[in-house]
Design an enzyme around this catalytic site. Structure first.
Site, PDB file in Angstrom:
ATOM      1  N   ASP A 192      96.995  17.433  13.700  1.00 33.25           N
ATOM      2  CA  ASP A 192      96.171  17.354  14.908  1.00 33.25           C
ATOM      3  C   ASP A 192      94.974  16.426  14.672  1.00 33.25           C
ATOM      4  O   ASP A 192      94.588  15.641  15.540  1.00 33.25           O
ATOM      5  CB  ASP A 192      95.702  18.760  15.286  1.00 33.25           C
ATOM      6  CG  ASP A 192      96.859  19.749  15.244  1.00 33.25           C
ATOM      7  OD1 ASP A 192      97.807  19.588  16.019  1.00 33.25           O
ATOM      8  OD2 ASP A 192      96.831  20.661  14.386  1.00 33.25           O
ATOM      9  N   HIS A 220      95.971  26.278  14.933  1.00 30.05           N
ATOM     10  CA  HIS A 220      96.977  25.216  15.063  1.00 30.05           C
ATOM     11  C   HIS A 220      97.942  25.607  16.185  1.00 30.05           C
ATOM     12  O   HIS A 220      99.121  25.851  15.977  1.00 30.05           O
ATOM     13  CB  HIS A 220      97.720  25.054  13.730  1.00 30.05           C
ATOM     14  CG  HIS A 220      98.803  24.025  13.784  1.00 30.05           C
ATOM     15  ND1 HIS A 220      98.583  22.738  14.185  1.00 30.05           N
ATOM     16  CD2 HIS A 220     100.125  24.086  13.503  1.00 30.05           C
ATOM     17  CE1 HIS A 220      99.716  22.059  14.135  1.00 30.05           C
ATOM     18  NE2 HIS A 220     100.666  22.851  13.742  1.00 30.05           N
TER      19      HIS A 220
END
Lengths: 365, 365
Positions: A192, A220
């Site tokens: 990410d 996440h």
């Protein structure tokens, strides 16, 4: 003449030192003295992230171009033949750094003496399944893995959980691996983080390596908070704040965040499979920076055990900005958190608390 | 005193030179002076070898850890969305060396200014298909690719054909790319070469990087001749001939050859898909050694245009042992060829002549 000699002396000393170093280097290379191999475990290794990851490890992308490795591949029994094919291909590729490969369905054999563990194996949510049912499957997988790592891995084994729900899987691992140092259990948010760097780079039309210090806060999951408030961009006139160059608060608070949060889904839509190449590459980045250190002035995002920094409940596995040095991460302190960020960060903490209690309920707590 | 100064002088000169070099290096790194990017084309890039290969290129495994790259991805229209997903993931991985990605279904755009071309795209034989029908499909693909590379690639573009029938696809490419230097068209047998190294390493229980100079002669098909007669093994008492250490002529003439020839089929059986990881890795090895040179005393196998060496008909694309220096390959000369080898080598030449005439018949010659 005396003056001349006194100028020369440091150079002479320097020259001699350099020559000695060169000679030692040549002798070492002649004698083929090389580093001891590091043993790396990859679970779920017959899957597509595993298939992308293992050649990167064997090429030195994870631990450096002069670090020999031994790779342990673990998967479940139905994947045993495919797992063996991965081993065959690793052998066929004749990687100079690869000193051994073990392919096994036995968790104890897989975990024995490993110094790095990358946990890709997990149970994926299928259509129509309840979140709790998925959690229940993963809780039992990570409980078993924790016990094996606790008893059989090297004492300072560094662990990276990639399989979703990554933060909570890491939490289970910590709870059932009492002898594993808390600091050694992490989860992946570097994918990410890299996606956030890439979005800023595309927006500003600069190279991605000129952008640094974005942050992924929290889970996440698609609740994660990608934060560009502290990011900087290397320009010909020095480092500039990314938000100043972008100069579009609306984009930063909506499209940027949404794109990073939803990038995994966008890849699945286009590829009809989840991201493997970029996930594997980010897993290498995560371990490499953890082991070899983050570049000076640069932080990265890692899911780690909260020490209460930034008001995040202690003990949650939460993604923070960290710097790494000598194989240890530490959370970057003292960043200003605005109201918008505070809210997003708290949402993540809340979601992770919920996941934790679902996981505990699966354990019958 | 004079004597003392005369000993010191070379060291002073050396020290000064070293310091100047260090200073220049620091200034360059400060100014971010770096090599110009090299543009690499990958065709069939949405396929599984492409997916394994592109992160290796972007990490520097193909052209070196300090060589920036631009990657052109080409695939056919039905794969356009999957191709775009590969581009998205390359961006998401935030590779420092990757200076640009083009994903396109337009062969002219894909070939423009490329300096390295790795051709993975081709038509695979489906069950029940005649060999000639498959050849016909590939002939038209490689004819089109030749025309585009001939007109739009960089003048010294180096080409590697991976897609089967690799040797004959390369032959078609040469015939329809008149301005492409003959020396710049090659096909992959490095995967077979690496597999042969690995088999000897396993047999002798030595590390694969201690084995060198096997040869793959001929066609990248199951007719290929893996030859260990000239291979050597690095031991604590020096380089030893592999055949002397193995000391089992029967194994070398049967099991060794069969295993290497059938390794691709063995991977497909275990993985239910053809080898991608090891194929991609070998493609990197092929280009890296071609561009950066083979290590001293080491040769590798490459499918190249025969100049008549070892009695192989001139102009066939045939795998030979080659050494590479300054970006040029040359066939290793003067190796003793025994009767067994001669027969195997001729079988390969015969098969390739047949493939050539089938290809020509597809062109209506």
């Amino acid at each position: 003449m005396d003056d001349f000699v006194s100028i020369e002396k440091p150079l002479v000393v320097f020259g001699c030192a350099y020559l000695s170093w060169k000679i030692i280097k040549h002798i070492s290379s002649f004698l083929k003295l090389e580093k001891e191999p590091v043993t790396v475990l990859v679970t779920g290794a017959a899957g597509q992230i595993g298939y992308a990851l293992v050649p990167m490890i064997a090429r030195g992308a994870m631990l450096g171009p002069d670090q020999p490795v031994i790779i342990h591949l673990l998967d479940i029994e139905p994947a045993a033949e495919a797992l063996n094919a991965v081993k065959m291909e690793l052998i066929d590729a004749a990687f100079p750094l690869l000193k051994g490969v073990v392919a096994t369905t036995d968790v104890v054999e897989a975990c024995s003496d490993v110094e790095i563990a990358v946990l890709l194996g997990g149970y994926r949510r299928r259509e129509g399944m309840e979140r709790k049912d998925v959690m229940s499957k993963n809780v039992s997988i990570y409980k078993a893995q924790a016990l094996a790592l606790d008893q059989h891995a090297a004492p300072d084994c560094k662990i990276l959980v990639v399989a979703n729900p990554a933060n909570t899987n890491a939490l289970i691992l910590r709870e059932f691996g009492p002898s594993i140092p808390e600091k050694n259990i992490t989860c992946l948010t570097r994918l990410d983080h890299n996606r956030a760097l890439a979005q800023i780079s595309e927006r500003l039309n600069v190279h991605v390596s000129d952008v640094k210090n974005v942050i992924i806060w929290g889970n996440h999951s698609s609740t994660q908070y990608p934060d560009a408030n502290h990011a900087t961009v290397h320009t010909s006139t020095g480092e500039k704040p990314a938000i100043q160059l972008i100069d579009d608060d609306d984009w930063l608070k909506t499209e940027f965040i949404d794109t990073v949060q939803q990038r995994g889904a966008a890849i699945i839509k286009a590829r009809k499979m989840s991201s493997a190449l970029s996930a594997a590459s980010s897993a290498c980045d995560h371990i490499r920076d953890w082991v070899l250190g983050t570049p000076k002035g640069t932080w990265v995002s890692m899911g780690v055990s909260s020490d209460g920094s930034y008001g995040i409940p202690q003990g949650l596995i939460y993604s923070f900005p960290v710097i790494c040095d000598k194989g240890e991460w530490s959370i970057v302190q003292g960043l200003n958190i605005d109201e918008f960020s505070r809210q997003k960060m708290d949402e993540n903490a809340k979601e992770l608390m919920e996941e934790k209690s679902i996981a505990h309920s699966c354990l019958g707590d």
